[in-house]
Design a protein around this motif. Structure first.
Motif, PDB file in Angstrom:
ATOM      1  N   MET A   1       0.823  -1.204   0.000  1.00 45.61           N
ATOM      2  CA  MET A   1       0.000   0.000   0.000  1.00 45.61           C
ATOM      3  C   MET A   1       0.862   1.262   0.000  1.00 45.61           C
ATOM      4  O   MET A   1       0.553   2.235  -0.681  1.00 45.61           O
ATOM      5  N   ILE A   2       1.954   1.239   0.744  1.00 48.55           N
ATOM      6  CA  ILE A   2       2.787   2.437   0.831  1.00 48.55           C
ATOM      7  C   ILE A   2       3.407   2.781  -0.521  1.00 48.55           C
ATOM      8  O   ILE A   2       3.598   3.963  -0.851  1.00 48.55           O
ATOM      9  N   GLU A   3       3.673   1.774  -1.338  1.00 46.54           N
ATOM     10  CA  GLU A   3       4.237   2.061  -2.659  1.00 46.54           C
ATOM     11  C   GLU A   3       3.220   2.761  -3.542  1.00 46.54           C
ATOM     12  O   GLU A   3       3.566   3.676  -4.302  1.00 46.54           O
ATOM     13  N   HIS A   4       1.949   2.353  -3.457  1.00 46.12           N
ATOM     14  CA  HIS A   4       0.895   3.030  -4.224  1.00 46.12           C
ATOM     15  C   HIS A   4       0.824   4.505  -3.830  1.00 46.12           C
ATOM     16  O   HIS A   4       0.740   5.393  -4.687  1.00 46.12           O
ATOM     17  N   VAL A   5       0.849   4.782  -2.524  1.00 47.67           N
ATOM     18  CA  VAL A   5       0.781   6.160  -2.043  1.00 47.67           C
ATOM     19  C   VAL A   5       1.985   6.951  -2.542  1.00 47.67           C
ATOM     20  O   VAL A   5       1.857   8.081  -3.029  1.00 47.67           O
ATOM     21  N   TYR A   6       3.153   6.372  -2.433  1.00 51.15           N
ATOM     22  CA  TYR A   6       4.400   7.034  -2.829  1.00 51.15           C
ATOM     23  C   TYR A   6       4.359   7.423  -4.304  1.00 51.15           C
ATOM     24  O   TYR A   6       4.670   8.568  -4.663  1.00 51.15           O
ATOM     25  N   GLN A  68      -0.979  10.890   4.003  1.00 50.23           N
ATOM     26  CA  GLN A  68      -0.930   9.768   4.934  1.00 50.23           C
ATOM     27  C   GLN A  68      -0.773   8.444   4.184  1.00 50.23           C
ATOM     28  O   GLN A  68      -1.276   8.279   3.073  1.00 50.23           O
ATOM     29  N   GLY A  69      -0.089   7.516   4.808  1.00 48.50           N
ATOM     30  CA  GLY A  69       0.223   6.250   4.163  1.00 48.50           C
ATOM     31  C   GLY A  69      -0.960   5.336   3.962  1.00 48.50           C
ATOM     32  O   GLY A  69      -0.830   4.295   3.311  1.00 48.50           O
ATOM     33  N   ASP A  70      -2.126   5.718   4.501  1.00 45.87           N
ATOM     34  CA  ASP A  70      -3.312   4.879   4.323  1.00 45.87           C
ATOM     35  C   ASP A  70      -4.249   5.439   3.255  1.00 45.87           C
ATOM     36  O   ASP A  70      -5.444   5.195   3.273  1.00 45.87           O
ATOM     37  N   GLU A  71      -3.686   6.220   2.301  1.00 45.83           N
ATOM     38  CA  GLU A  71      -4.485   6.806   1.222  1.00 45.83           C
ATOM     39  C   GLU A  71      -3.982   6.312  -0.139  1.00 45.83           C
ATOM     40  O   GLU A  71      -3.516   7.089  -0.970  1.00 45.83           O
ATOM     41  N   PRO A  72      -4.076   5.002  -0.417  1.00 45.04           N
ATOM     42  CA  PRO A  72      -3.486   4.462  -1.647  1.00 45.04           C
ATOM     43  C   PRO A  72      -4.181   4.904  -2.933  1.00 45.04           C
ATOM     44  O   PRO A  72      -3.628   4.712  -4.017  1.00 45.04           O
TER      45      PRO A  72
END
Length: 218
Positions: A1-6, A68-72
């Motif tokens: 998920m963090i990669e999508h956000v990044y 925020q890291g929970d916003e993919p």
């Protein structure tokens, strides 16, 4: 998920650098593996704002965006909308996003933060409770807005905000943006048409997984 956000954050035109701030070595390792930039922070921060400020202290920049890291599913164009007020108004210190609520049932969902906005486009209050209260249904509902948990700050404003003690309303609602309002820091609220799903529950996670793996139409 963090990669999508990044990668979505990096695609925003207004963003020149993306850094993941975390105190979790597992997350740091994952970011390093896909080639992203990461900073390990103290594990004692109570909020994401405080964690962000630790990293920003060593950066030479004017405006900082907190994704925020929970916003993919965050749309890069929403980030550009968030940053836009800083380019036209030097008095703006902090911005956030909101969008119209079309389903009144969302008002009663505590995982959906509501916001009321003044005529100048600044946030008046955020709450997990239904706001505004409709005393007389015969008058019909006023515009209802849900908050999109995305923020941008002048670097100086962020460092001041992080130096302030958590406030009673912030603790009661568990909404860190209330610290800014309680201390008199105005938050410019920008209406957006872009939707994002924050992953707050297992149901949210399953929904996001389905959307990310759904085939795209040609």
């Amino acid at each position: 998920m963090i990669e999508h956000v990044y990668r979505r954050a990096a695609a925003a035109r207004a963003v020149s650098k993306v850094i993941v701030a975390t105190d979790d070595l597992r997350i740091a390792t994952r970011v390093h593996d896909f080639g992203g930039q990461v900073r390990l922070t103290k594990a004692t921060h109570e909020t994401g704002t405080d964690r962000l400020a630790e990293v920003v202290e060593s950066l030479d920049c004017d405006v900082v965006v907190n994704v925020q890291g929970d916003e993919p599913l965050i749309d890069p164009r929403a980030i550009d909308e968030l940053v836009a007020p800083f380019t036209t108004d030097p008095s703006v210190q902090m911005t956030t996003l909101y969008r119209r609520i079309h389903n009144v049932a969302e008002l009663n969902n505590p995982n959906i933060t509501k916001v009321v906005v003044d005529r100048g486009g600044f946030a008046m209050y955020f709450s997990r409770a239904p706001i505004p209260h409709l005393r007389d249904p015969r008058g019909g509902w006023p515009p209802l807005y849900r908050h999109i948990g995305l923020y941008a700050y002048r670097r100086s404003a962020l460092l001041v905000l992080a130096s302030l003690e958590p406030t009673p309303l912030e603790r009661a609602e568990s909404l860190e943006q209330l610290r800014a309002l309680e201390h008199g820091i105005r938050i410019k609220a920008v209406e957006t048409s872009y939707e994002s799903i924050g992953v707050d529950t297992p149901e949210d996670l399953e929904l996001v997984r389905r959307l990310l793996t759904a085939p795209t139409s040609s």
